[in-house]
Design an enzyme around this catalytic site. Sequence first.
Site, short mmCIF file in Angstrom:
data_model
loop_
_atom_site.label_atom_id
_atom_site.label_comp_id
_atom_site.label_asym_id
_atom_site.label_seq_id
_atom_site.Cartn_x
_atom_site.Cartn_y
_atom_site.Cartn_z
N THR A 172 -15.52 -39.97 14.53
CA THR A 172 -14.43 -39.44 15.35
C THR A 172 -14.08 -40.35 16.53
O THR A 172 -14.93 -41.02 17.08
CB THR A 172 -14.79 -38.04 15.89
OG1 THR A 172 -14.94 -37.17 14.79
CG2 THR A 172 -13.75 -37.48 16.81
N ARG A 200 -12.77 -28.12 4.72
CA ARG A 200 -13.48 -27.85 5.97
C ARG A 200 -12.68 -28.42 7.15
O ARG A 200 -12.19 -29.54 7.11
CB ARG A 200 -14.88 -28.49 5.91
CG ARG A 200 -15.70 -28.38 7.19
CD ARG A 200 -15.60 -29.64 8.02
NE ARG A 200 -16.50 -29.61 9.17
CZ ARG A 200 -16.45 -30.50 10.15
NH1 ARG A 200 -15.60 -31.49 10.12
NH2 ARG A 200 -17.29 -30.41 11.17
N VAL A 201 -12.51 -27.63 8.20
CA VAL A 201 -11.79 -28.09 9.39
C VAL A 201 -12.78 -28.16 10.55
O VAL A 201 -13.52 -27.21 10.79
CB VAL A 201 -10.63 -27.11 9.72
CG1 VAL A 201 -9.95 -27.52 11.01
CG2 VAL A 201 -9.63 -27.08 8.57
N GLY A 202 -12.81 -29.29 11.24
CA GLY A 202 -13.74 -29.47 12.36
C GLY A 202 -13.09 -29.12 13.70
O GLY A 202 -11.99 -28.57 13.76
N ASP A 203 -13.80 -29.47 14.76
CA ASP A 203 -13.33 -29.13 16.12
C ASP A 203 -12.18 -30.00 16.61
O ASP A 203 -11.43 -29.60 17.50
CB ASP A 203 -14.48 -29.33 17.11
CG ASP A 203 -14.91 -30.80 17.12
OD1 ASP A 203 -15.45 -31.26 16.09
OD2 ASP A 203 -14.65 -31.50 18.13
N THR A 223 -16.67 -35.02 20.65
CA THR A 223 -17.15 -35.54 19.37
C THR A 223 -18.53 -34.97 19.12
O THR A 223 -19.19 -34.50 20.04
CB THR A 223 -17.19 -37.09 19.37
OG1 THR A 223 -17.81 -37.53 18.15
CG2 THR A 223 -18.00 -37.64 20.55
N GLY A 224 -18.96 -35.03 17.88
CA GLY A 224 -20.28 -34.50 17.54
C GLY A 224 -20.16 -33.52 16.39
O GLY A 224 -19.22 -33.58 15.60
N GLY A 226 -19.05 -30.69 14.65
CA GLY A 226 -17.86 -29.87 14.86
C GLY A 226 -18.12 -28.38 14.91
O GLY A 226 -17.50 -27.66 15.70
N1 ASP Z 1 -16.43 -33.51 15.50
C1 ASP Z 1 -16.05 -34.10 14.25
C2 ASP Z 1 -15.98 -33.04 13.19
O1 ASP Z 1 -16.81 -32.17 13.18
C3 ASP Z 1 -16.97 -35.18 13.81
C4 ASP Z 1 -17.43 -36.11 14.87
O2 ASP Z 1 -17.10 -36.00 16.02
O3 ASP Z 1 -18.18 -37.03 14.53
O4 ASP Z 1 -15.13 -33.11 12.35
#
Ligand code: ASP
Length: 306
Positions: A172, A200-203, A223-224, A226
């Site tokens: 990300t 799948r939908v992330g943050d 980031t991280g 989600g």
């Molecule tokens: N936060 C992102 C997600 O979950 C992935 C990431 O930040 O590495 O899609």
Amino acid sequence: MKHPAAIIIHGGAGHVTKYIKENQAAYESGLKTAVMKGYDILLRGGTALDAVETAIISLEDNELFNCARGSALNYEGKVEMDAAVMDGSKRKAGAVSMIRNVRNPISLARKVMEKTNHVYIAGSGALQLALSEKLKLEEDDYFITPHQEEEYRKTHKKESIRTILKKFIGGTVGAVAVDCKGHVASGTSTGGEVNNLPGRVGDSCIIGAGCYANDATCAISCTGDGEFLITGVIANSISKVKELTGCSLQEACDRVIHRDNKGVKGDLGAIALTPGGDMGIAFNSERMHRAWISPDGHLHIKIYKE
Ligand code: ASP
């Protein structure tokens, strides 16, 4: 009054890998190019929103980062991307998810904000908007890099879907900026997590979780992992802590990431900036790719923990 401009970008939080170590110089150079492109817009009197979009496009076009070209592959070996932008001066946002073939999802998120009455458009509807707005499209193979293919194959063949889904392999990118009028903006763009389930939908595209901006408080990009960023409503929490306690932005980021979400078994990272140029950067992972140009004009590039 002319406000001092500033910008922070991130290129994902997570663990340290051999690939990251081997490509450290290229990562640093990619971060530097992106942050300088964004800052240049601010120096020329451009808006925080333009600076954020420009910095993120630079990272999206760089195959080292997990977004657009270089996106993680989902369980079917396909790329599905999410992105969001928010303009703190108007408190307007645009977000897209399950995007395919759009070269720069961040620009599509901006189109949602500026050209529609909606905040969030997904899948084929978003692609239709990209077509009508004449955004650049690419074939599927443009987005798939040898590195992401290898990451996908490494886990996909050997492990069951249950095991894979417990592992977090992310990336990300994101940016927050303040312009010389004192307006803030934020943006986040991602290819999701390696081997995540299709759909799948992330943050990253969820306003208040992975992206938030408000001139009354600050702009944040996360980031991280989600799922934890969504359930922790991390971006909005940082803004609320700042608003309600009056603490520094660094204290607000530390409190949300390291105190309020202490027990969370996932990676969490955030960058944040106030209209006054107060900065906050916090992450609980081994590394978070990041670069910033502070209001004093100094450039900083870092990957690992201090
Ligand atoms: N936060 C992102 C997600 O979950 C992935 C990431 O930040 O590495 O899609």
